[in-house]
Write a protein that holds these residues in place. Structure first.
Motif, PDB file in Angstrom:
ATOM      1  N   ALA A  62       0.845  -1.198   0.000  1.00 54.20           N
ATOM      2  CA  ALA A  62       0.000   0.000   0.000  1.00 54.20           C
ATOM      3  C   ALA A  62       0.884   1.253   0.000  1.00 54.20           C
ATOM      4  O   ALA A  62       0.979   1.924   0.997  1.00 54.20           O
ATOM      5  CB  ALA A  62      -0.934   0.000   1.224  1.00 54.20           C
ATOM      6  N   VAL A  63       1.547   1.522  -1.118  1.00 52.97           N
ATOM      7  CA  VAL A  63       1.371   0.816  -2.390  1.00 52.97           C
ATOM      8  C   VAL A  63       2.712   0.695  -3.095  1.00 52.97           C
ATOM      9  O   VAL A  63       3.669   1.387  -2.762  1.00 52.97           O
ATOM     10  CB  VAL A  63       0.391   1.549  -3.344  1.00 52.97           C
ATOM     11  CG1 VAL A  63      -1.016   1.524  -2.787  1.00 52.97           C
ATOM     12  CG2 VAL A  63       0.851   2.992  -3.609  1.00 52.97           C
ATOM     13  N   ALA A  64       2.753  -0.189  -4.123  1.00 51.25           N
ATOM     14  CA  ALA A  64       3.872  -0.247  -5.044  1.00 51.25           C
ATOM     15  C   ALA A  64       3.603   0.736  -6.181  1.00 51.25           C
ATOM     16  O   ALA A  64       2.481   0.854  -6.668  1.00 51.25           O
ATOM     17  CB  ALA A  64       4.029  -1.663  -5.595  1.00 51.25           C
ATOM     18  N   GLN A  65       4.639   1.422  -6.597  1.00 49.09           N
ATOM     19  CA  GLN A  65       4.470   2.514  -7.563  1.00 49.09           C
ATOM     20  C   GLN A  65       4.498   2.009  -9.001  1.00 49.09           C
ATOM     21  O   GLN A  65       5.308   1.149  -9.343  1.00 49.09           O
ATOM     22  CB  GLN A  65       5.579   3.552  -7.345  1.00 49.09           C
ATOM     23  CG  GLN A  65       5.588   4.121  -5.935  1.00 49.09           C
ATOM     24  CD  GLN A  65       6.948   4.626  -5.525  1.00 49.09           C
ATOM     25  OE1 GLN A  65       7.834   4.841  -6.346  1.00 49.09           O
ATOM     26  NE2 GLN A  65       7.138   4.816  -4.226  1.00 49.09           N
ATOM     27  N   ASN A 179      -6.295   7.123   2.076  1.00 52.07           N
ATOM     28  CA  ASN A 179      -5.279   7.585   3.020  1.00 52.07           C
ATOM     29  C   ASN A 179      -5.688   8.949   3.556  1.00 52.07           C
ATOM     30  O   ASN A 179      -6.389   9.711   2.887  1.00 52.07           O
ATOM     31  CB  ASN A 179      -3.948   7.694   2.255  1.00 52.07           C
ATOM     32  CG  ASN A 179      -2.743   7.736   3.158  1.00 52.07           C
ATOM     33  OD1 ASN A 179      -2.829   7.541   4.357  1.00 52.07           O
ATOM     34  ND2 ASN A 179      -1.592   7.997   2.571  1.00 52.07           N
ATOM     35  N   TRP A 180      -5.265   9.273   4.757  1.00 50.84           N
ATOM     36  CA  TRP A 180      -5.452  10.599   5.336  1.00 50.84           C
ATOM     37  C   TRP A 180      -6.920  11.036   5.327  1.00 50.84           C
ATOM     38  O   TRP A 180      -7.288  12.024   4.707  1.00 50.84           O
ATOM     39  CB  TRP A 180      -4.592  11.644   4.629  1.00 50.84           C
ATOM     40  CG  TRP A 180      -3.192  11.651   5.140  1.00 50.84           C
ATOM     41  CD1 TRP A 180      -2.085  11.215   4.476  1.00 50.84           C
ATOM     42  CD2 TRP A 180      -2.739  12.086   6.436  1.00 50.84           C
ATOM     43  NE1 TRP A 180      -0.972  11.337   5.283  1.00 50.84           N
ATOM     44  CE2 TRP A 180      -1.350  11.879   6.485  1.00 50.84           C
ATOM     45  CE3 TRP A 180      -3.379  12.626   7.554  1.00 50.84           C
ATOM     46  CZ2 TRP A 180      -0.583  12.199   7.615  1.00 50.84           C
ATOM     47  CZ3 TRP A 180      -2.624  12.940   8.675  1.00 50.84           C
ATOM     48  CH2 TRP A 180      -1.245  12.733   8.692  1.00 50.84           C
ATOM     49  N   ALA A 200      -9.916  -0.147   1.946  1.00 49.07           N
ATOM     50  CA  ALA A 200      -8.875  -0.125   2.971  1.00 49.07           C
ATOM     51  C   ALA A 200      -8.365   1.299   3.126  1.00 49.07           C
ATOM     52  O   ALA A 200      -8.423   2.097   2.193  1.00 49.07           O
ATOM     53  CB  ALA A 200      -7.733  -1.062   2.590  1.00 49.07           C
ATOM     54  N   ALA A 201      -7.848   1.611   4.289  1.00 46.04           N
ATOM     55  CA  ALA A 201      -7.265   2.936   4.509  1.00 46.04           C
ATOM     56  C   ALA A 201      -6.172   2.846   5.546  1.00 46.04           C
ATOM     57  O   ALA A 201      -6.310   2.142   6.561  1.00 46.04           O
ATOM     58  CB  ALA A 201      -8.319   3.937   4.960  1.00 46.04           C
ATOM     59  N   LEU A 292     -15.546   1.453   6.495  1.00 46.45           N
ATOM     60  CA  LEU A 292     -14.228   0.979   6.076  1.00 46.45           C
ATOM     61  C   LEU A 292     -14.143  -0.530   6.270  1.00 46.45           C
ATOM     62  O   LEU A 292     -14.567  -1.049   7.300  1.00 46.45           O
ATOM     63  CB  LEU A 292     -13.142   1.680   6.902  1.00 46.45           C
ATOM     64  CG  LEU A 292     -11.702   1.456   6.448  1.00 46.45           C
ATOM     65  CD1 LEU A 292     -11.437   2.149   5.120  1.00 46.45           C
ATOM     66  CD2 LEU A 292     -10.725   1.976   7.516  1.00 46.45           C
ATOM     67  N   SER A 293     -13.594  -1.219   5.283  1.00 47.34           N
ATOM     68  CA  SER A 293     -13.431  -2.672   5.400  1.00 47.34           C
ATOM     69  C   SER A 293     -12.185  -3.035   6.194  1.00 47.34           C
ATOM     70  O   SER A 293     -12.215  -3.952   7.023  1.00 47.34           O
ATOM     71  CB  SER A 293     -13.328  -3.314   4.011  1.00 47.34           C
ATOM     72  OG  SER A 293     -14.338  -2.886   3.143  1.00 47.34           O
ATOM     73  N   THR A 294     -11.079  -2.342   5.895  1.00 48.08           N
ATOM     74  CA  THR A 294      -9.782  -2.736   6.440  1.00 48.08           C
ATOM     75  C   THR A 294      -9.009  -1.529   6.936  1.00 48.08           C
ATOM     76  O   THR A 294      -8.436  -0.781   6.137  1.00 48.08           O
ATOM     77  CB  THR A 294      -8.944  -3.468   5.372  1.00 48.08           C
ATOM     78  OG1 THR A 294      -9.709  -4.547   4.826  1.00 48.08           O
ATOM     79  CG2 THR A 294      -7.651  -4.001   5.965  1.00 48.08           C
TER      80      THR A 294
END
Length: 316
Positions: A62-65, A179-180, A200-201, A292-294
């Motif tokens: 979270a995360v690969a670029q 995020n955030w 997810a967050a 939110l799930s995760t």
């Protein structure tokens, strides 16, 4: 299944010392282990180690670029992890930022929405074991096929903040990662992605009862992140534009200290969880209660032992 995630590496703890706490995570109630990728460890190596330390955890990036690896290499990275953790790996990808992509990795950063869309489509095909020869809008691939396809292929997650990217995640990924945000922001995100996709967050958690310390540490984080244009636009969309305008004005003048000082306490308390363990767990649960799930805990370094905090924040 209720999920409860943690981000590794933990602040201030060398990766080689993580085995002890990672092995404990399932007994503490954690279900997920996620990594990030900025200027520390890469997103994949910690998960490769964790796959052997705690074979019951779900693992995710979270995360690969998508700009700093070619499409084929990204598929190879994902297949390697999926082989180490069959059915337990989620490949989360994202566009990252111009600073990381252009300034640090000397790579062109352009059309991020289209680039992540094309990467998702390539990965879906490549990770299914098929040969790929395709002209996508942002890149072309010729005659690539994984030498060691994995079964099942990993799920794909997409980092998303604003409506277009969130809707792309809902259409073409298995999970959206954001995020955030505050618990009260979750319904707005959920409205864009719908109810059928995992959401997810990363939730920043500063586990200390010292409110002044927590707010000081949180303000440093907020100025470091929310002055980045994509995050500034995200919070404008969420309705914090007016509250954060003084921070942006001070930041644009080069007054970093003032930028931190003028962030309202209400915004700090909304965006960074802080307090004692029981309060923090309840606050994290409020994200889940909002849709939110995760939740993925990201510990903020306080000077105390982060492994102790992980133990206290587990839901079990």
């Amino acid at each position: 299944m209720d999920r409860w995630g943690i981000t590794i590496p933990l602040p201030g703890v060398p990766l080689a010392r993580h085995r002890e706490i990672v092995e404990e995570l399932p007994d503490l109630g954690y279900t997920d282990l996620w990594t990030s990728e900025k200027a520390g460890t890469d997103a994949f190596t910690p998960l490769a180690l964790a796959s052997q330390w705690a074979p019951g955890l779900r693992l995710g990036t979270a995360v690969a670029q998508v700009y700093t690896r070619g499409p084929a290499l990204l598929a190879m990275n994902a297949a390697t992890l999926a082989g180490l953790a069959p059915g337990r790996f989620v490949l989360g990808i994202g566009a990252s930022s111009p600073v990381i992509v252009r300034k640090w990795n000397a790579t062109e950063y352009a059309t991020p929405l289209r680039r992540v869309r094309d990467t998702l489509r390539f990965l879906r095909t490549a990770l299914a074991g098929e040969r790929v020869s395709e002209d996508y809008e942002t890149f072309s691939v010729r005659d690539f096929r994984l030498e060691h396809p994995v079964d099942p292929p990993p799920e794909l997650a997409l980092a998303a903040l604003r409506p277009e990217m969130l809707r792309l995640a809902a259409r073409e990924a298995d999970c959206a990662i954001t995020n955030w945000l505050a618990p009260g922001d979750v319904p707005r995100i959920r409205k864009e992605v719908g109810q059928d996709i995992e959401l997810a967050a990363r939730v920043f958690v500063c586990p200390t009862p010292d409110k002044a310390l927590a707010r000081r540490l949180a303000r440093r984080l907020i100025t470091g992140y929310l002055t980045v244009p994509v995050y500034a636009a995200f919070h404008e969309w969420l309705g914090r534009g007016e509250a954060l305008a003084p921070m942006h004005e001070a930041w644009s003048r080069g007054d970093r200290r003032k930028a931190m000082e003028v962030i309202p306490d209400e915004v700090v308390d909304d965006l960074v969880v802080h307090g004692g363990p029981e309060h923090c767990r309840a606050r994290i649960q409020s994200y889940v209660d909002s849709g939110l799930s995760t939740p993925i805990i990201a510990l903020v370094a306080t000077g105390d032992c982060p492994m102790d905090h992980v133990r206290k924040l587990g839901p079990s």
